[in-house]
Write a protein that holds these residues in place. Structure first.
Motif, PDB file in Angstrom:
ATOM      1  N   UNK A 188       0.839  -1.205   0.000  1.00  9.28           N
ATOM      2  CA  UNK A 188       0.000   0.000   0.000  1.00  9.28           C
ATOM      3  C   UNK A 188       0.868   1.246   0.000  1.00  9.28           C
ATOM      4  N   UNK A 189       2.009   1.161   0.715  1.00  6.81           N
ATOM      5  CA  UNK A 189       2.916   2.313   0.783  1.00  6.81           C
ATOM      6  C   UNK A 189       3.556   2.554  -0.571  1.00  6.81           C
ATOM      7  N   UNK A 190       3.737   1.474  -1.335  1.00  8.10           N
ATOM      8  CA  UNK A 190       4.384   1.584  -2.636  1.00  8.10           C
ATOM      9  C   UNK A 190       3.375   1.467  -3.772  1.00  8.10           C
ATOM     10  N   UNK A 191       2.151   1.877  -3.537  1.00  9.84           N
ATOM     11  CA  UNK A 191       1.142   1.811  -4.587  1.00  9.84           C
ATOM     12  C   UNK A 191       1.573   2.695  -5.749  1.00  9.84           C
ATOM     13  N   UNK A 192       1.375   2.199  -6.979  1.00  5.54           N
ATOM     14  CA  UNK A 192       1.761   2.969  -8.149  1.00  5.54           C
ATOM     15  C   UNK A 192       3.193   2.746  -8.575  1.00  5.54           C
ATOM     16  N   UNK A 193       3.901   1.830  -7.882  1.00  7.42           N
ATOM     17  CA  UNK A 193       5.288   1.551  -8.250  1.00  7.42           C
ATOM     18  C   UNK A 193       5.298   0.772  -9.552  1.00  7.42           C
ATOM     19  N   UNK A 194       5.969   1.283 -10.568  1.00 10.03           N
ATOM     20  CA  UNK A 194       5.944   0.652 -11.898  1.00 10.03           C
ATOM     21  C   UNK A 194       7.311   0.126 -12.295  1.00 10.03           C
ATOM     22  N   UNK A 195       8.369   0.726 -11.690  1.00 13.66           N
ATOM     23  CA  UNK A 195       9.717   0.323 -12.090  1.00 13.66           C
ATOM     24  C   UNK A 195      10.597   0.213 -10.859  1.00 13.66           C
ATOM     25  N   UNK A 196      11.320  -0.898 -10.758  1.00 14.91           N
ATOM     26  CA  UNK A 196      12.268  -1.118  -9.678  1.00 14.91           C
ATOM     27  C   UNK A 196      13.619  -1.372 -10.331  1.00 14.91           C
ATOM     28  N   UNK A 197      14.584  -0.495 -10.064  1.00 14.37           N
ATOM     29  CA  UNK A 197      15.897  -0.587 -10.710  1.00 14.37           C
ATOM     30  C   UNK A 197      16.925  -1.054  -9.683  1.00 14.37           C
ATOM     31  N   UNK A 198      17.726  -2.035 -10.039  1.00 13.22           N
ATOM     32  CA  UNK A 198      18.864  -2.445  -9.212  1.00 13.22           C
ATOM     33  C   UNK A 198      20.116  -2.234 -10.065  1.00 13.22           C
ATOM     34  N   UNK A 199      20.930  -1.259  -9.694  1.00 17.71           N
ATOM     35  CA  UNK A 199      22.127  -0.919 -10.473  1.00 17.71           C
ATOM     36  C   UNK A 199      23.333  -0.878  -9.546  1.00 17.71           C
TER      37      UNK A 199
END
Lengths: 331, 275
Positions: A188-199
């Protein structure tokens, strides 16, 4: 991994019953569930019906989540995330697919982080959230802001968009796992998260791969599993960067992180860069740098082996001119 | 409240069947099964029968999951009542792709969707979760004998995580995966279903080692090894026919190439057939 039987699993599992089971070598949930109910009533003081009841509670709690195929088919589709470079997006069927783990693999300074920045800017412009786990301190939020400005956004709009970018520095695989678990447990806190980048994943995992006890490979597998779970459950794209290593003396290059990682990503883009810096016959924008190529090396949904040329410019990632677009000959 | 009453309150609604199986369960278990093999002829010349175990192995990106989805689509299409269970540990299976494969076998989109509704998908995020799911399936199969095919993708998704968790001693990991193999063999035998499982190549080169152990290799009746080669994939099938004779016949060899297209797996020429 081995979940031990505890009283809190089910009130029927009293301390006496647990002690009786332990005396008969049944200490874990799996050991209890794999025994026949008839054998279990001889191993403890539970009745047959009580054993069946305990089994039902344990199955409900520890079994894999069942799902109907039609429920998955009825889920609303999420549009692929386009970077703005149609040819690169076309390799993946229009952009980064939601629910998938995509790996960008290539040597240093080939454009992996720049592609991540382009997709992050695209996600922000689409009104979505982005989470960046930066292990090399190379993901420039300032550069992301410039990309947004080049797309015609005012300074105030850029600041508002960047509020939806969450940036975290991670320095170990354990920190990355904790971050991923936080995303998973607090959706719920991360609602709308579309991209998760690990670099980059290679920077985090490579130092551990030579450790004893397979800790590196174990953590790498855990990270891969969690990335795919988060991507599927949150309907986002997990985008990771990885290096290339020499497979054997005199042999070709292959993705780093070994066989343990090779089968994990859903899609793998291999990036390369032309080595010649002399001006070629094809017209290129000034200050564009060398031509780069992205090749789809692995995909669960698109034909492999296709490639696309691109340039990294001030505006982000752009298509490289094709052979038809030649510069006019000088008189 | 007395202790007996507490235990009754703590009990969930349970099946009050006594030990053994009822007449209904016995008839369901012994009922003739639909012919899965007629639509799997391309995969192997002698189609698998209930109780068979098919293993598809190969490096990453060789098409194991695609081939597995072809088997699932074939099983869902061969009969209008049979069910398929897919245990997904790799998260490489995609339902729209499965629907596309079903539409190749069935006359309409509605029929394909109806067939897809008979697929139960179990998604596991750990080795323990997968094994508990298999035990739950075994418990259900003894009551409901409608499952025709159990597909597992894959057997090796959590291997390194398990190896790390079980400590530096390799024997504990070996025992864990040996027990997993025994679960699948019990499911194939007692459930009278076909098990199709994919397995990643975890070691480089042709060392012959794999984490499932020798007991599993002996239980596998059809072993399909995939090797990407020159734009296609070479599939080598080794088959051991089930027989009542004490000395089993030598395995037969069958080689064929295929490519993966938008419509699914397209089989090319047969390279070798020494049957």
């Amino acid at each position: 991994m081995h979940q031990y039987l505890k009283n809190k699993e089910c009130p029927l599992l009293s301390e006496d019953v647990l002690a009786e089971l332990k005396n008969n070598g049944i200490k874990t949930v799996l050991a209890f569930l794999s025994r026949d109910s008839e054998a279990l009533i001889h191993a403890c003081s539970l009745t047959y019906q009580e054993v069946v009841s305990v089994k039902k509670v344990l199955f409900a709690k520890y079994s894999a989540l069942p799902c109907s195929a039609t429920d998955l088919l009825d889920q609303p589709s999420v549009a692929p995330l386009a970077s703005g470079c149609d040819r690169v997006d076309g390799l993946l069927g229009g952009g980064l697919p939601a629910g998938d783990l995509v790996e960008l693999c290539g040597p240093s300074a080939v454009g992996k982080t720049q592609l991540c920045l382009a997709w992050a800017a695209a996600a922000l412009l689409a009104g979505a959230r982005v989470l960046v786990a930066d292990a090399k301190c190379e993901f420039s939020v300032a550069r992301c802001r410039r990309l947004l400005r080049r797309r015609g956004r005012s300074a105030q709009e850029c600041d508002r968009l960047l509020e939806r970018l969450q940036y975290a520095q991670v320095f170990s695989m354990q920190e990355l796992l904790a971050l991923l678990e936080a995303v998973r447990s607090r959706r719920r806190l991360h609602a709308g998260l579309r991209l998760l980048v690990v670099d980059s994943l290679a920077a985090l995992a490579a130092p551990l791969l030579a450790s004893p006890g397979f800790i590196g490979f174990g953590l790498l597998t855990d990270v891969g599993t969690t990335l795919k779970s988060v991507a599927a459950e949150c309907r986002l794209t997990a985008l990771v960067t990885n290096d290339l290593v020499q497979s054997e003396p005199g042999g070709g290059e292959r993705p780093a992180l070994g066989l343990a990682w090779l089968h994990v990503p859903h899609h793998r883009l291999l990036l390369s860069r032309e080595t010649s810096t002399a001006p070629g016959p094809l017209a290129q924008p000034p200050r564009a740098g060398p031509r780069r190529t992205a090749t789809l090396a692995k995909s669960i949904s698109a034909p492999c082996g296709t490639s696309a040329d691109f340039l990294v410019t001030g505006a982000g990632v752009e298509e490289a001119p094709t052979a038809q677009k030649r510069s006019a000959p000088e008189d | 409240m007395t202790s007996r009453a507490c235990r009754q309150v703590a009990m969930l609604a349970c099946d009050s069947s006594p030990c053994g199986e009822s007449g209904r369960q016995l008839l369901a278990r012994l009922a003739p099964r639909p012919d899965l093999g007629s639509v799997l002829t391309e995969l192997c010349p002698h189609h698998p029968v209930p109780g068979d175990i098919v293993e598809i192995s190969g490096p990453g990106g060789s098409g194991k999951t695609q081939l597995l989805m072809e088997c699932v689509a074939a099983a869902l299409s061969c009969d209008s009542t049979s069910a398929v269970v897919l245990l997904d540990t790799d998260r490489h299976v995609r339902m729209p792709r499965l629907l596309q494969l079903l539409q190749r076998h069935l006359p309409s989109a509605a029929a394909a969707r109806s067939a897809a509704s008979r697929l139960e998908l179990l998604t596991a995020t750990s080795s323990q979760q997968a094994r508990v799911a298999l035990e739950a399936l075994l418990a259900r199969l003894e009551e409901h004998a409608g499952v025709l095919l159990l597909a597992v993708d894959s057997l090796s998704a959590f291997y390194w995580s398990d190896r790390h968790a079980l400590g530096r001693v390799g024997e504990r990991a070996d025992a864990w995966y040996r027990q997993l193999g025994q679960q699948l063999v019990r499911l194939a035998g007692r459930g009278r279903l076909v098990v199709v499982a994919t397995r990643h190549s975890l070691s480089a080169g042709a060392t012959g080692w794999h984490h499932m152990g020798a007991e599993w290799s002996a239980a596998v009746t059809r072993s399909v090894c995939l090797r990407p080669q020159q734009g296609a994939v070479e599939a080598t099938l080794r088959m051991v026919a089930r027989t009542e004779v004490a000395a089993p016949p030598p395995p037969s060899l069958w080689k064929r190439r295929f490519v993966i297209t938008d419509e699914g797996v397209r089989w090319l020429e047969v390279l070798a057939d020494n049957e």
